[in-house]
Design an enzyme around this catalytic site. Structure first.
Site, PDB file in Angstrom:
ATOM      1  N   GLY A 217      99.315  47.434  29.463  1.00 37.38           N
ATOM      2  CA  GLY A 217      99.363  47.755  28.166  1.00 37.38           C
ATOM      3  C   GLY A 217      99.861  48.886  27.558  1.00 37.38           C
ATOM      4  N   SER A 218      99.338  49.414  26.529  1.00 36.40           N
ATOM      5  CA  SER A 218      99.768  50.450  25.844  1.00 36.40           C
ATOM      6  C   SER A 218      99.724  51.905  26.820  1.00 36.40           C
ATOM      7  CB  SER A 218      98.928  50.717  24.633  1.00 36.40           C
ATOM      8  OG  SER A 218      99.503  49.803  23.617  1.00 36.40           O
TER       9      SER A 218
END
Length: 487
Positions: A217-218
């Site tokens: 993810g981020s």
């Protein structure tokens, strides 16, 4: 000699030759196979009938062999078994060995070459063979804080000393108790093992380093940001950050969390893009940089490389020759980007250590039965992941994430923390995973942490890395700083 006697002599000779060949075959060619046959009870008695060395954490044996009054002579015991199981593994007459019980087996059972003179001395003294003690880098206080903070969530926590690579904590939940597999009944041990294998929560898997890898993810935006900074960007460089980004050649788009805008306009500073974890900015930035630049940057942090700590670590993965839409998705840690919590802790550790990534390790020292040091792990550089200036810029950008961004829940009064949140889609109907990576104190780091909570934990689809994983990291950081200060 008449014919009947001659024939009888030949038969007797052939019988003797057959007997000799059979005995030689059993005693030499088949010896190893017969010795390893699980039905050979004498082999089990021999293996479990000698003193196996302890596994030590902070000067205390968390795994040891104690004398018992049965044919096996010793019972393997595990203090706080579930707490340390992902690291120690188990030693069982049923399923065998795992974890450090497997990788350090020759040292623990005394058969390693480093213990040759010890074995020779024991032989002349008429004493039984004894194994070495294996002292770990794990900090008991940090390990306990990480385990307790995970609560009933599935996931993992890894904490590293960024200055040396020493692993201070490695937690994987749910866990199991190795003592249940150390029973002196192979049928009972196999029954318990089968039940653990059948458990859908996979307690036997060390989520920190193996089993399934996860979309970061981020948190992968740290890699993209590093690639950008090394390519001439600065924290103040304006990047394109629309509310919705159209992917070239498709009808698909990338949106920000909650469909929100990242700033007052479509162009914001890179530092703000990281601070608010702007998806559209990093998706567009990844396409502008090109996959080759990002791939080379990720490799410097250990992506797609084998690692032994001495537990085998599943290599993190990157997509192979992605097109622009796939690069955009990869730039926000989705598509085919996969990693382990240890890998993400390494990313944080490298940034914390001025861009120098130290090789992670779990075993600090090995001592023979007389407590003489026979092995000692010295810190070793894994790679130069970043230049000092790039690492410093990323440090400042990650501080902004915690002070005034998505990582506020990691704040500790009086301590400056650098971090990055992440929320990764699973590609299924299940809730996303929650991530947080960090290091502290930001100006003189003593710990780097990665936290993964599978499927958002108790918050499920409402979870984010900032809501779920950041508070866990905060507890681990506090414990590590207190421990480093002797508190």
């Amino acid at each position: 000699m008449n014919e009947p006697i001659r024939r009888l002599s030949v038969v007797v000779l052939l019988l003797f030759l057959t007997l000799m060949v059979s005995a030689s075959w059993l005693q030499f060619a088949k010896a190893s196979q017969l010795g390893d046959d699980p039905r050979n009870v004498r082999t089990l008695y021999r293996q479990f009938g000698s003193f196996r060395g302890p596994i030590i954490v902070d000067g205390q044996a968390v795994v040891r062999s104690v004398p018992v009054d049965d044919p096996f002579n010793y019972q393997r015991t595990y203090t706080d078994g579930p707490l340390y199981a992902p690291v120690t593994g188990y030693y069982s007459i049923g399923p065998g060995r795992s974890g450090l019980e497997a990788t350090e087996n020759s040292l623990l059972n005394g058969s390693a070459d480093a213990l040759f003179w010890t074995r020779l001395g024991n032989l002349f003294a008429g004493q039984e063979q004894e194994g070495a003690s294996v002292e770990l880098t794990i900090d008991a206080t940090v390990q306990r804080a990480a385990y307790d903070a995970m609560g009933g969530n599935r996931g993992s926590v890894v904490a590293i000393d960024p200055r040396t690579g020493a692993i201070l904590a490695m937690v994987s939940t749910p866990s199991y108790d190795p003592s249940t597999l150390a029973v002196h009944s192979s049928s009972e041990a196999n029954r318990i093992y089968s039940s653990l294998v059948a458990d859908q929560t996979d307690p036997l898997i060390n989520r920190a380093i193996g089993g399934d890898t996860y979309a970061p993810g981020s948190t992968f935006k740290l890699i993209v940001a590093a690639a950008a900074l090394d390519s001439g960007y600065t924290p103040d460089t304006l990047v394109y950050a629309p509310q919705e980004l159209a992917l070239p050649g498709t009808t698909a788009t990338i949106k920000n969390y909650g469909g929100e805008r990242c700033g007052a306009s479509d162009n914001i500073p890179l530092i703000d893009a990281l601070r608010v974890s702007c998806n559209t900015a990093f998706a567009d930035l990844a396409m502008r940089l090109g996959w080759g630049v990002i791939e080379r940057t990720a490799a410097k942090f250990g992506w797609e490389q084998s690692l032994n700590i001495p537990l085998n670590v599943t290599p993190s993965r990157l997509p192979d020759d992605p097109n622009n839409p796939q690069i955009a998705q990869s730039g926000i840690g989705q598509f085919d980007v996969r990693t382990t919590p240890l890998q993400m802790a390494m990313v944080a550790a490298a940034i914390a250590n001025d861009g120098v990534l130290m090789k992670p390790y779990l075993v600090a020292t090995v001592r023979d039965p007389d407590l003489r040091v026979i092995e000692h792990t010295s810190p070793e550089v894994f790679s130069s992941s970043l230049g000092r200036d790039t690492a410093g810029a990323l440090n400042a950008m990650m501080q902004a994430v915690v002070s005034d961004g998505t990582g506020r829940n990691a704040q500790i009064a009086g301590i400056t923390i650098a971090g990055k949140t992440g929320t990764s889609e699973t590609g299924t109907d299940a809730a996303p995973h929650a991530w947080f990576v960090a290091f502290a104190p930001a100006n003189d780091p003593v710990v780097a942490v990665a936290v993964l909570v599978e499927n958002g934990g108790d918050l499920g689809s409402e979870a984010t890395g900032g809501k779920v994983a950041a508070p866990i990291a905060r507890a681990v950081i506090q414990a590590a700083i207190d421990s480093a200060a002797g508190g």
